[in-house]
Design an enzyme around this catalytic site. Structure first.
Site, short mmCIF file in Angstrom:
data_model
loop_
_atom_site.label_atom_id
_atom_site.label_comp_id
_atom_site.label_asym_id
_atom_site.label_seq_id
_atom_site.Cartn_x
_atom_site.Cartn_y
_atom_site.Cartn_z
N ASP A 186 -6.68 2.57 -26.05
CA ASP A 186 -7.33 2.46 -24.75
C ASP A 186 -7.29 3.77 -23.98
O ASP A 186 -6.38 4.59 -24.16
CB ASP A 186 -6.64 1.39 -23.89
CG ASP A 186 -7.03 0.00 -24.30
OD1 ASP A 186 -8.04 -0.17 -24.99
OD2 ASP A 186 -6.29 -0.94 -23.93
N ARG A 189 -1.77 -7.80 -21.63
CA ARG A 189 -2.55 -7.42 -22.81
C ARG A 189 -1.79 -6.49 -23.74
O ARG A 189 -2.19 -6.29 -24.89
CB ARG A 189 -3.88 -6.78 -22.38
CG ARG A 189 -3.75 -5.44 -21.71
CD ARG A 189 -5.06 -4.98 -21.09
NE ARG A 189 -6.14 -4.96 -22.06
CZ ARG A 189 -6.37 -3.97 -22.90
NH1 ARG A 189 -5.56 -2.92 -22.90
NH2 ARG A 189 -7.37 -4.00 -23.73
N GLU A 210 0.15 -8.04 8.54
CA GLU A 210 0.23 -6.60 8.80
C GLU A 210 1.25 -5.90 7.91
O GLU A 210 1.15 -4.71 7.67
CB GLU A 210 0.59 -6.37 10.28
CG GLU A 210 0.57 -4.93 10.73
CD GLU A 210 -0.81 -4.31 10.66
OE1 GLU A 210 -0.90 -3.08 10.56
OE2 GLU A 210 -1.80 -5.08 10.71
N PRO A 235 0.81 -1.23 0.00
CA PRO A 235 0.00 0.00 0.00
C PRO A 235 0.84 1.28 0.00
O PRO A 235 0.37 2.33 -0.42
CB PRO A 235 -0.82 -0.11 1.29
CG PRO A 235 -0.88 -1.57 1.58
CD PRO A 235 0.43 -2.13 1.12
#
Length: 245
Positions: free
Chosen positions: A170, A155, A118, A91
């Site tokens: 895209d 992709r 954690e 994160p």
């Protein structure tokens, strides 16, 4: 062929995504080789423990450095000649975006480390090349984030998509959101396909698509416009859009 290794405590989570749709086809066509490795197998104790309490106290458990390090050594011994990018899902990492997917697609070998509990023993970071986050939120583990990054990256590989232009146009690949698109029927419930798309004039179609990409970006993600260089044509279109909206 791109090589991908995934270090995870939950290898079964990857069975569906890696056998269906574009990823499954890429593997079947020999364009992609993926190994999902349960790094619990590299734990040294009889209980295969991969986590422990943090020094100095604190909530939760941390992934230990030794199982991750030994799993990475195993990958290196198996594929010593490949140029690897080792990606830690965290994160606190750099937010993942289309530009990063394009960078990863140029690599020969990607290794994803999916965290859990954690957090990590800080020494694990010394073995990685990239620390990446899917976004500003916390998931239970890194598995879902790794799946998203693998899909976005693979992709972009040559021959994975049937039409190379599909990836080039895209949203985010050009710096703009993608323009609206339509298919048959030409009218449905009173909603008609714009006439310009059916007149066969490719120059007018291209201009309409560019303007609508600008319009969608201006209305939905205006901050993106600050990151690209606008041509004189685009500046004029943007002024028209501001007046129209």
């Amino acid at each position: 062929m791109m090589k991908i290794d995934v270090l995870t405590l939950f290898p079964k989570m990857f069975e569906g995504p890696l056998t269906e749709s574009i990823l499954g086809k890429a593997i079947d066509k020999g364009l992609l080789d993926v190994d999902v490795i349960n790094f619990r197998e590299f734990a040294l104790n009889k209980h295969q423990q991969v986590d422990d309490y943090p020094y100095g106290g604190g909530a939760g458990m941390l992934l230990k450095v030794q199982p991750i390090h030994d799993a990475l050594k195993h990958i290196e011994e198996k594929h010593p000649a490949t140029d690897k990018r080792v990606i830690l899902l965290d994160p606190a990492g750099k937010p993942f975006n289309q530009h990063m997917a394009e960078e990863f697609s140029q690599a020969e070998h990607l290794v994803f480390i999916c965290g859990h509990y954690e957090g990590y023993d800080e020494r694990i970071r010394s073995f990685v090349t990239d620390e990446v986050s899917l976004g500003d939120y916390v998931l239970t583990g890194g598995e879902l984030g790794a799946m998203v990054m693998i899909d976005a990256t693979v992709r972009l590989l040559p021959d994975v998509l049937g039409n190379v232009a599909s990836a080039q146009g895209d949203s985010h690949s050009t710096g703009l959101l993608e323009h609206p698109q339509y298919t048959r029927p030409a009218e449905y419930l009173g909603m008609a396909v714009p006439e310009v798309l059916m007149n066969g004039n490719h120059k007018l179609i291209a201009e309409w698509q560019l303007k609508e990409s600008l319009r969608r970006t201006y209305l939905r993600r205006p901050e993106m416009l600050e990151k690209i260089t606008l041509t004189e044509q685009m500046k004029q279109m943007l002024e028209e859009i501001k007046k129209e909206n």
